[in-house]
Design an enzyme around this catalytic site. Structure first.
Site, mmCIF file in Angstrom:
data_model
loop_
_atom_site.group_PDB
_atom_site.id
_atom_site.type_symbol
_atom_site.label_atom_id
_atom_site.label_comp_id
_atom_site.label_asym_id
_atom_site.label_seq_id
_atom_site.Cartn_x
_atom_site.Cartn_y
_atom_site.Cartn_z
ATOM 1 N N ASP A 43 0.826 -1.204 0.000
ATOM 2 C CA ASP A 43 0.000 0.000 0.000
ATOM 3 C C ASP A 43 0.865 1.261 0.000
ATOM 4 O O ASP A 43 2.074 1.211 0.230
ATOM 5 C CB ASP A 43 -0.897 0.016 1.232
ATOM 6 C CG ASP A 43 -2.017 -1.004 1.161
ATOM 7 O OD1 ASP A 43 -2.247 -1.557 0.069
ATOM 8 O OD2 ASP A 43 -2.665 -1.233 2.203
ATOM 9 N N ASP A 44 0.203 2.389 -0.231
ATOM 10 C CA ASP A 44 0.811 3.721 -0.098
ATOM 11 C C ASP A 44 1.897 4.004 -1.132
ATOM 12 O O ASP A 44 2.769 4.850 -0.905
ATOM 13 C CB ASP A 44 1.382 3.934 1.307
ATOM 14 C CG ASP A 44 0.295 3.941 2.371
ATOM 15 O OD1 ASP A 44 -0.888 3.892 2.007
ATOM 16 O OD2 ASP A 44 0.629 3.981 3.562
ATOM 17 N N HIS A 95 -7.339 3.606 1.488
ATOM 18 C CA HIS A 95 -6.308 4.025 2.434
ATOM 19 C C HIS A 95 -6.922 4.057 3.830
ATOM 20 O O HIS A 95 -7.967 4.661 4.045
ATOM 21 C CB HIS A 95 -5.802 5.416 2.028
ATOM 22 C CG HIS A 95 -4.666 5.920 2.841
ATOM 23 N ND1 HIS A 95 -3.519 5.193 3.076
ATOM 24 C CD2 HIS A 95 -4.487 7.119 3.476
ATOM 25 C CE1 HIS A 95 -2.682 5.913 3.811
ATOM 26 N NE2 HIS A 95 -3.254 7.072 4.073
#
Length: 246
Positions: A13-14, A134
């Protein structure tokens, strides 16, 4: 009885959050530790992340963001239930509190999600392989229905539902983190219906038996989310701008 074959999907992620995180994620992908990424299109390093994804042929989805940084859509041009007076998203807990209080206008959620999908296509030249949220914003009550409708309309077939059995018994987690994880799991369980009803598929982090067959991916695909970044880069979201480490 033979066990079913399982395909392990490890998603970082991110991607796009900052240059150092991009570096760690690409290193992990090239080493075979990560199999796909989720891109923050409003991240400080989103454009360079997209270039890295193209260069290394990294399967890339959208990490839809409603809690950190600034919006991609038109919300920043005027008052929005998604934003603070300073024009930033409300933060990890601030957004959840606003949703719980009924203060978030769901049409504005739809508009921002549509804008982030459009930005993803601008950066990558294609649709995302998957869309998740998110800080798990996509499974929040009301918000999950919007996500399911928009993803179906855009032909996205896969999302992530963070059902983690027994997380409440993980006493090694600090109490606030454990409480947050339990709330995410409750929301994820309630989101199964809206997502499966729109044809979205996901087998869960590690417990496919918790899902109806309609939302299990063929072959028992087991996704795991990670964030390959040095521990010194850890940061807690309270709203406001996202850090941009050099």
């Amino acid at each position: 009885m033979a066990w079913p074959r399982v395909k392990l999907v490890v998603t970082a992620d991110d991607f796009g959050y900052c240059p150092r995180r991009n570096e760690g994620i690409v290193e992990a992908f090239l080493a075979g530790a990560v199999t796909s990424v989720s891109l923050l299109v409003n991240g400080a390093a989103a454009e360079s992340a997209a270039e890295l994804a193209r260069r290394h042929y990294i399967p890339t989805g959208l990490h839809a963001n409603l809690s950190e940084g600034r919006p991609v859509g038109s919300a920043h041009h005027g008052a929005s239930s998604l934003l603070s007076p300073e024009g930033f998203f409300l933060g990890k807990m601030g957004f959840r509190e606003a949703v719980a209080a009924g203060d978030v206008a769901l049409p504005q959620v739809r508009e921002e999600l549509e804008a982030q999908l459009g930005r993803f296509r601008e950066l990558l030249g294609r649709n995302p392989t998957h869309v998740d949220g998110h800080q798990h914003v996509h499974v929040l009550p009301g918000v999950c229905q919007v996500f399911a409708e928009v993803l179906q309309a855009h032909g996205v077939r896969f999302t992530r539902l963070p059902l983690e059995r027994g997380v409440g018994g993980c006493t090694w987690l600090e109490a606030p983190k454990r409480a947050f994880a339990c709330s995410v799991e409750r929301d994820a369980g309630a989101a199964v219906g809206p997502f499966s009803g729109r044809g979205l598929r996901e087998s869960g982090f590690a417990q496919p038996h918790l899902y109806p067959r309609s939302v299990q991916s063929p072959g028992l695909v087991q996704p795991v989310a990670v964030q390959p970044v040095p521990a010194s880069d850890a940061w807690v979201s309270t709203g406001g701008p996202m850090p941009s480490w050099a």
